[in-house]
Write a protein that holds these residues in place. Structure first.
Motif, PDB file in Angstrom:
ATOM      1  N   ASP A   1       0.829  -1.212   0.000  1.00  0.00           N
ATOM      2  CA  ASP A   1       0.000   0.000   0.000  1.00  0.00           C
ATOM      3  C   ASP A   1       0.860   1.258   0.000  1.00  0.00           C
ATOM      4  OD1 ASP A   1      -2.243  -1.622   0.034  1.00  0.00           O
ATOM      5  OD2 ASP A   1      -2.691  -1.261   2.168  1.00  0.00           O
ATOM      6  N   ALA A   2       1.974   1.212   0.728  1.00  0.00           N
ATOM      7  CA  ALA A   2       2.872   2.370   0.771  1.00  0.00           C
ATOM      8  C   ALA A   2       3.500   2.612  -0.607  1.00  0.00           C
ATOM      9  CB  ALA A   2       3.942   2.173   1.839  1.00  0.00           C
ATOM     10  N   PHE A   3       3.895   1.545  -1.297  1.00  0.00           N
ATOM     11  CA  PHE A   3       4.398   1.698  -2.664  1.00  0.00           C
ATOM     12  C   PHE A   3       3.310   2.265  -3.570  1.00  0.00           C
ATOM     13  CE2 PHE A   3       8.114  -1.003  -1.755  1.00  0.00           C
ATOM     14  CZ  PHE A   3       9.076  -0.397  -2.549  1.00  0.00           C
ATOM     15  N   ASP A   4       2.079   1.775  -3.421  1.00  0.00           N
ATOM     16  CA  ASP A   4       0.969   2.287  -4.240  1.00  0.00           C
ATOM     17  C   ASP A   4       0.752   3.782  -4.010  1.00  0.00           C
ATOM     18  OD1 ASP A   4       0.508  -0.226  -5.344  1.00  0.00           O
ATOM     19  OD2 ASP A   4      -1.162  -0.694  -3.990  1.00  0.00           O
ATOM     20  N   ALA A   5       0.800   4.211  -2.757  1.00  0.00           N
ATOM     21  CA  ALA A   5       0.608   5.631  -2.435  1.00  0.00           C
ATOM     22  C   ALA A   5       1.746   6.475  -3.023  1.00  0.00           C
ATOM     23  CB  ALA A   5       0.521   5.822  -0.926  1.00  0.00           C
ATOM     24  N   TRP A   6       2.958   5.935  -2.983  1.00  0.00           N
ATOM     25  CA  TRP A   6       4.119   6.650  -3.539  1.00  0.00           C
ATOM     26  C   TRP A   6       3.965   6.812  -5.054  1.00  0.00           C
ATOM     27  CZ3 TRP A   6       8.774   4.519  -6.036  1.00  0.00           C
ATOM     28  CH2 TRP A   6       9.828   5.428  -6.107  1.00  0.00           C
ATOM     29  N   ILE A   7       3.543   5.757  -5.733  1.00  0.00           N
ATOM     30  CA  ILE A   7       3.331   5.832  -7.179  1.00  0.00           C
ATOM     31  C   ILE A   7       2.175   6.783  -7.498  1.00  0.00           C
ATOM     32  CG2 ILE A   7       2.643   4.509  -9.229  1.00  0.00           C
ATOM     33  CD1 ILE A   7       5.582   4.110  -8.352  1.00  0.00           C
TER      34      ILE A   7
END
Length: 97
Positions: free
Chosen positions: A36-42
């Motif tokens: 989820d953190a990677f998704d938010a960063w993208i």
């Protein structure tokens, strides 16, 4: 490395006609919170207009932290981070210890 529609995680090496290929979070069995953190960063990458210096540094700082979490999750993997630069694109690769 951030890119539109990506997971933010890439495998290095020849993948078909490309020199690297995107890796899905599920393929790595990432913890949900890390994925989820990677998704938010993208999502931040997708929504950017023009970076100002502090926004760019904050974005890259988050990316470096995510790379560190990925390295902690998979300590035997070689993990690197490629920062964004403005206006030229991707900066030099930073290898994590």
């Amino acid at each position: 490395m951030a890119d539109y529609g990506s997971s933010g995680i890439w495998a290095d090496g020849d993948i078909g006609p490309f020199r690297h290929g995107m890796v899905e979070h599920a393929d790595l069995s990432l913890p949900q919170a890390l994925g989820d953190a990677f998704d938010a960063w993208i999502e931040r990458y997708w929504n950017r207009k023009e970076w100002n210096a502090s926004e760019l540094e904050a974005f890259n700082s988050t990316g470096r932290a995510l790379a560190g979490e990925l390295k902690s999750f998979a300590p035997s993997a070689v993990v690197s981070f490629q920062p964004e630069t403005w206006p030229s694109g991707v900066g030099a690769e930073e290898l994590l210890p």
